[in-house]
Design an enzyme around this catalytic site. Structure first.
Site, short mmCIF file in Angstrom:
data_model
loop_
_atom_site.label_atom_id
_atom_site.label_comp_id
_atom_site.label_asym_id
_atom_site.label_seq_id
_atom_site.Cartn_x
_atom_site.Cartn_y
_atom_site.Cartn_z
N PHE A 1 5.02 3.94 2.43
CA PHE A 1 5.18 2.85 1.85
C PHE A 1 4.97 1.54 2.59
O PHE A 1 5.73 1.53 3.58
CB PHE A 1 6.30 2.85 0.82
CG PHE A 1 6.41 3.41 -0.34
CD1 PHE A 1 5.52 4.18 -0.62
CD2 PHE A 1 7.32 3.16 -1.22
CE1 PHE A 1 5.42 5.08 -1.71
CE2 PHE A 1 7.48 3.79 -2.38
CZ PHE A 1 6.53 4.58 -2.74
N GLU A 2 3.90 0.53 2.49
CA GLU A 2 3.78 -0.39 2.95
C GLU A 2 4.27 -1.70 2.18
O GLU A 2 3.80 -2.09 1.36
CB GLU A 2 2.37 -1.02 3.48
CG GLU A 2 1.80 -0.15 4.71
CD GLU A 2 2.68 0.08 5.93
OE1 GLU A 2 3.17 -1.01 6.24
OE2 GLU A 2 2.18 0.67 6.61
N ILE A 3 5.70 -1.84 2.30
CA ILE A 3 6.33 -2.79 1.11
C ILE A 3 5.98 -4.17 1.58
O ILE A 3 6.12 -4.81 2.65
CB ILE A 3 7.96 -2.77 1.54
CG1 ILE A 3 8.53 -0.99 1.25
CG2 ILE A 3 8.57 -3.55 0.65
CD1 ILE A 3 9.73 -0.94 1.84
N GLN B 1 0.86 -1.10 0.07
CA GLN B 1 -0.04 -0.09 0.05
C GLN B 1 0.87 1.26 0.09
O GLN B 1 2.17 1.30 0.66
CB GLN B 1 -0.91 0.02 1.41
CG GLN B 1 -2.01 -0.78 1.09
CD GLN B 1 -2.21 -1.51 2.42
OE1 GLN B 1 -1.67 -1.41 3.30
NE2 GLN B 1 -3.48 -2.13 2.53
#
Length: 807
Positions: free
Chosen positions: A518-520, A456
């Site tokens: 950033f949700e990696i 996300q």
């Protein structure tokens, strides 16, 4: 030689402090191997008196600092037990040891003039508690609507940042968590039944990958997750290898346990930090267990420096922008998490009295629990080193719930032992305060803060009730450009669930800088290195950005936005060499109504903010800033008043004519008046208006306002009017001084005196934004203010100042 003498000192078996000396400096990796007194290194042997933690601190002596690093090795096997490679001589290394273990404590002089440093060694016994005995699970909790997500957030469970419209991933730390979830009426699906077992599986996969691949396709060539010393060592190695493109720096505050937080600035002529270029700040590892977050930031630094002069795009962007990378915001927590997951070091003995089992088995729940640590190392009423704290990974504050904007509201925990604990106050933690001071003092125009996991891209606001940001069209458009490369869903922060006190919310609402999270990755906090780092960064399967460029290209898209003048504000003009320009604005901002343990909302808290940017011009200049319009006035998109606004204060105009003043406002003839701004609980001042007026437009009275610290807050220049007005938004409490100088008058006409005062206004609800002028000052070589003016500039606008230092 001194180093050789240090090597032959008798071994120590108790806490002690020694001085070590190295006559020469040698830039090398101190934690790679025991150097046994070779040039540039010195050390001594110690013996662990019992099972527990060895803690070694290295500090400068005699007020002379340099760059020394620190490492502790197992004397028999040669393994690195602990290491630290900060940018100065402030080093802290922790490692788990067993009774009677012989250790080599080594200091390495990487650079600088200081030949001698102090090394303090202490041993902390391990707790006799067995730690966590129940395995943790990762589950997807069914949350069909926003109301369900809100109820889930109120349970004080370990919520991840991975969510869909109908689920939220949660880590259940034992049966008590599972029972709390069931009692609240929630159902769930188990995704990882035993986090500890998954940890072992991932470590084995990483070992196989590293063995089969001497070098990866990453810019650095890494094949395994870095440890804390690796990050710091690489930062200064990059600066040493690319001196014309990179400079290291330490943030303004140390971590809770006293570690430096290191960063790297990347641009052409990096030492000129007052060059006016737009800034992209890339942050990693607010949360300790989210290892890929730091890896991606570090690879970005390698990418930029390795591409300059080879890749036209990189070369162009490094000339036009400044990139700042801080890969590890939370060094204490990361050290605990990473060392628990490291096969190169030791893990804490769970049964210290059992001489046959000096270390726990590989799958012991305590090891998995420490590896899953999220927060920093704030003691929360406990004591001792974080790695051996009886509360284990529960100790600390969630740094990404500790920033000021909306702090104290929904989406954060009140219990100090829960994973999303917000802390006792906004910016209570040195790590979040250090990031705040970096952003507020450098006019950061673009921000990314990296986390795992969820695939996300999150943009403001983090709370659903805050309304639409004034820059939503731009935020959405840029989020879409980033998403086109990493394949992540670009959404509002609240679309996961409400969160308060997050980095990008504070940065955007207070400074106007464009910020995202950033949700990696889409599976777990630190998956296998090849999946979580190589594939996600480069855009390869199984990453969501496979074939699209991955986070590497997403970062480049953010850097293109940084260079785009339509995405920030610009001042242009000229100034004499040696003069210094600064823009500044100060105001108060608010938290959420602070959620109380009984579920009720308490009062809003206010706190001061000061934003500055400094330019060292050399003739013509172009100066990138955030816009004058602050996206929101109060902490929750407008708020009700918590006290009446302050009563108006009339100015008492001194009798007589002060005379003309066409020079310095203070040193020349002037009149002045002091007034005090009250704060809560006496008054809730949303704004203060300082106003003077007179009779003839040909008369010029200029109004100067100084804050309680004696700094110029704002200036009102008459310029053909009959009024001078300065408006302060959320003025901080304190005593201010208004200075009034007569710059022009009508010859032969009666003296045209001024009159005026201060009026106050309370907060208004649902205010989408407020336009505040920057106060720009020009100082000469001696530091004296030679010019000051108000500047209003919008996003995408360029304002020409002409001669910025003209009186």
């Amino acid at each position: 030689m001194a180093a050789a003498l240090a090597f032959h000192l008798p071994a120590a078996s108790a806490d002690e402090t020694r001085s070590i000396r190295a006559a020469t400096a040698a830039p090398r990796k101190c934690h790679e191997a025991a150097l046994n007194g070779k040039p540039g290194a010195a050390g001594f042997e110690v013996t662990a008196p019992g099972a527990g933690l060895v803690r070694v601190r290295l500090n400068p002596v005699g007020g002379r600092d340099a760059d020394w690093d620190l490492a502790v090795f197992d004397r028999s096997g040669g393994r690195a037990v602990a290491a630290s490679a900060g940018l100065r001589s402030n080093e802290l290394a922790d490692g788990y040891v067993t009774a009677g273990q012989k250790l080599w404590v080594q200091g390495c002089r990487y650079g600088g003039a200081a030949e001698t440093v102090s090394v303090a060694v202490s041993f902390v016994p391990v707790s006799t508690e067995d730690g966590r005995e129940e395995p943790s699970q990762l589950v997807a909790v069914d949350t069909p609507d926003r109301a369900a997500k809100g109820r889930l957030g109120a349970l004080d469970l370990d919520l991840t940042e991975a969510a869909t419209g109908s689920t939220v991933d949660v880590v259940l730390h034992g049966k008590a968590d599972a029972e709390r979830l069931k009692a609240a009426g929630f159902t769930h699906t188990v995704k990882i039944p035993d986090v500890g077992a998954r940890v072992r599986e991932v470590r084995a996969a990483d070992a196989r990958y590293a063995a089969d691949n001497p070098r990866s396709d990453l810019p650095s060539g890494r094949t395994s997750y870095r440890r804390l010393a690796d990050y710091d060592y690489e930062l200064k190695e990059l600066a040493r290898r690319y001196p014309t493109l990179a400079r290291t720096f330490t943030l303004s505050r140390r971590s809770v346990e006293g570690r430096d937080i290191g960063g790297l600035e990347i641009t052409t002529d990096p030492g000129n930090v007052r060059d006016g270029k737009p800034i992209f700040l890339n942050l990693g590892l607010h949360h300790a267990r989210e290892w890929p977050a730091g890896e991606h930031v570090m690879e970005w630094a390698h990418d930029l420096l390795g591409g300059y002069g080879r890749d036209p795009r990189t070369t162009r962007l490094l000339g036009a922008t400044r990139s700042i990378v801080v890969p590890v915001v939370n060094p204490d927590g990361f050290a605990v998490s990473r060392e628990a997951g490291s096969d190169n070091g030791f893990v804490p003995p769970v049964h210290p009295t059992d001489k046959e089992k000096p270390e726990p088995p590989a799958g012991d729940p305590l090891r998995a629990a420490n590896e899953m640590k999220r927060k920093n190392c704030a003691p929360n009423g406990g004591a001792g080193p974080c790695a051996l704290n009886p509360d284990g990974p529960d100790r600390g504050v969630d740094l990404n719930r500790n920033y000021g904007s909306f702090w104290g509201g929904s989406g954060a925990d009140l219990d100090p032992l829960r994973e999303a604990y917000r802390g006792p106050a906004p910016f209570s933690e040195p790590e979040s305060q250090a990031v705040r001071e970096l952003i507020a003092g450098r006019a950061v125009t673009n921000l990314l803060t990296n986390h795992t996991y969820g695939n996300q891209i999150l943009r403001p606001p983090g709370v659903h009730g805050n309304g639409m940001p004034v820059d939503e069209p731009l935020l959405k458009s840029l989020g879409g450009k980033l998403s086109a490369h990493n394949g992540y869903d670009s959404i509002y922060g609240w679309e996961l669930y409400d969160t308060t006190g997050t980095t990008e919310d504070w940065s955007y609402w207070v400074t106007g800088g464009l910020g995202y999270t950033f949700e990696i990755g889409g599976t777990e906090f630190h998956p296998s290195f090849v999946d979580g780092v190589v594939a996600e960064y480069l855009g390869r399967a199984p990453a969501a950005g496979a074939g699209k460029g991955g986070n590497r290209e997403a970062y480049f898209a953010m850097l293109e936005s940084t260079a785009d003048s339509a995405h920030h504000a610009t001042l242009t003009g000229s100034a004499p060499p040696g003069h210094t320009l600064q823009v500044r604005k100060s105001f108060q901002t608010s938290t959420s109504p602070v959620l109380q343990p009984d579920g009720t909302n308490g009062a809003v808290r206010t706190f001061p903010e000061t934003l500055t940017s400094t330019l060292a011009p050399n003739g013509r200049f172009s100066w990138a800033l955030n816009p004058s319009t602050r996206p929101v006035v109060a902490g929750r998109y407008g708020r009700p008043a918590t006290a009446p606004a302050q009563t108006a204060i009339p100015f008492a105009n001194p009798p007589g004519d002060p005379g003309l003043n066409d020079g310095h406002p203070i040193e020349g003839p002037h009149e002045e008046f002091s007034f005090t701004v009250q704060g809560l609980p006496e008054a809730d001042n949303d704004r203060a208006e300082i106003r003077i007026e007179w009779g003839d437009t040909r008369t010029e009275w200029n109004l100067y306002l100084f804050d309680p610290n004696g700094e110029i807050v704002n200036v009102a220049i008459a310029d053909g009017t009959r009024v001078g007005v300065i408006t302060m938004i959320h003025p901080a409490p304190g005593t201010y001084r208004a200075v009034i100088a007569n710059r022009a008058r009508v010859a032969g006409a009666p003296f045209d005196d001024w009159r005026g005062g201060v009026t106050f206004g309370g907060p208004t609800p649902s205010t989408p934004g407020v336009t505040e002028s920057w106060t720009m000052t020009c100082r000469d070589r001696g530091g004296a203010v030679v010019a000051a003016r108000q500047v209003v500039v919008s996003r995408g606008q360029s304002v020409e100042l002409g001669d910025a230092c003209r009186r």
